[in-house]
Design a protein around this motif. Structure first.
Motif, PDB file in Angstrom:
ATOM      1  N   ASN A  53      14.079  -7.221  -5.486  1.00  0.00           N
ATOM      2  CA  ASN A  53      15.187  -7.884  -4.810  1.00  0.00           C
ATOM      3  C   ASN A  53      16.351  -8.202  -5.794  1.00  0.00           C
ATOM      4  N   ILE A  56      18.321  -5.200  -6.483  1.00  0.00           N
ATOM      5  CA  ILE A  56      19.134  -4.838  -5.208  1.00  0.00           C
ATOM      6  C   ILE A  56      20.281  -5.689  -5.096  1.00  0.00           C
ATOM      7  N   PRO A  60      23.477  -2.983  -4.879  1.00  0.00           N
ATOM      8  CA  PRO A  60      23.117  -3.074  -3.290  1.00  0.00           C
ATOM      9  C   PRO A  60      22.797  -1.496  -3.084  1.00  0.00           C
ATOM     10  N   ASN A  62      20.847   0.572  -4.938  1.00  0.00           N
ATOM     11  CA  ASN A  62      19.694   1.186  -5.634  1.00  0.00           C
ATOM     12  C   ASN A  62      18.623   1.732  -4.947  1.00  0.00           C
ATOM     13  N   TYR A  66      14.958   0.169  -3.339  1.00  0.00           N
ATOM     14  CA  TYR A  66      14.578  -0.188  -1.715  1.00  0.00           C
ATOM     15  C   TYR A  66      13.509   0.450  -1.485  1.00  0.00           C
TER      16      TYR A  66
END
Length: 233
Positions: A53, A56, A60, A62, A66
């Motif tokens: 997290n 990310i 955002p 990546n 995810y």
């Protein structure tokens, strides 16, 4: 250095190296994603989720973070969250065959077999497109050598993957090659008993290194093909 340690299986040293990278560059989303992978491998799922997290948050887009996060959700039985997160990975990188493969496995576990086939097909199409020429040439060269020596060849596909791409390499020159399809037999047992019964990880995107139980199933399937195709039993 952390990546090399990771490849060598020295996970403690890898964690130290990636943490040092983060100390030197707190915006290093890749290092956080690598930490997430290692923590998942060590069974530290809470730490893994936190690291992914953070990756990310820093980046955002990546897709790898995810994809790893989605697979953790799958391992936790959070299949809806897994689907949402893996689709996010595809949104940012629609060429990642591993993510499509992971989604196929999740849909299979959900009993969504139409979607399973759809995403499995997409993963296979991407793999065929990116087959390295050296890999194809090496397979064909081996075939030439074995044919001259009149040696029959058993070609084994990875568990959970379709046999089509492997057969395509030998298209028009299949004589003396016997193919072992491990897709249906593994998909059936994974659906009934769970992925972790047969695999220790998911390094291949939709399959991983086998457990003892998985290795036994793999060996039995290969043996059955040899007995049937070569000895007629």
């Amino acid at each position: 250095l952390g990546w090399i340690y990771r490849r060598q299986g020295k996970l403690t040293e890898a964690v130290e190296a990636f943490n040092k990278a983060i100390e030197l560059n707190p915006q290093n989303d890749r290092a956080y994603a690598e930490l997430g992978w290692i923590y998942r491998k060590q069974g530290k799922l809470t730490e893994a989720v936190e690291a992914l997290n953070k990756a990310i948050e820093l980046n955002p887009q990546n897709d790898w973070a995810y994809s790893e996060l989605g697979w953790i959700y799958s391992e936790q039985g959070k299949l809806t969250e897994a689907v949402e997160t893996l689709n996010k990975a595809i949104e940012f990188n629609p060429q990642n065959d591993r993510t499509y493969g992971r989604l196929a496995v999740v849909y299979s576990n959900m009993g969504e077999y139409v979607l399973y086939k759809e995403f499995k097909k997409k993963a296979e199409q991407l793999r065929e497109r990116f087959y390295r020429l050296i890999t194809i040439n090496n397979y064909r060269r081996c075939k030439q050598i074995l044919s001259r020596r009149k040696v029959r060849w058993i070609c084994v596909q990875y568990p959970l993957r379709g046999i089509g791409p492997l057969k395509k390499i030998f298209e028009g020159d299949e004589d003396g090659v016997y193919f072992v399809d491990n897709e249906e037999i593994f998909r059936g047992v994974v659906r009934r008993e769970g992925y972790s019964e047969y695999f220790t990880d998911m390094f291949g995107g939709d399959f991983g290194h086998c457990t003892k139980k998985g290795n036994r199933l793999l060996a039995e399937n290969i043996a059955n093909v040899i007995l049937k195709e070569i000895f007629g039993k």
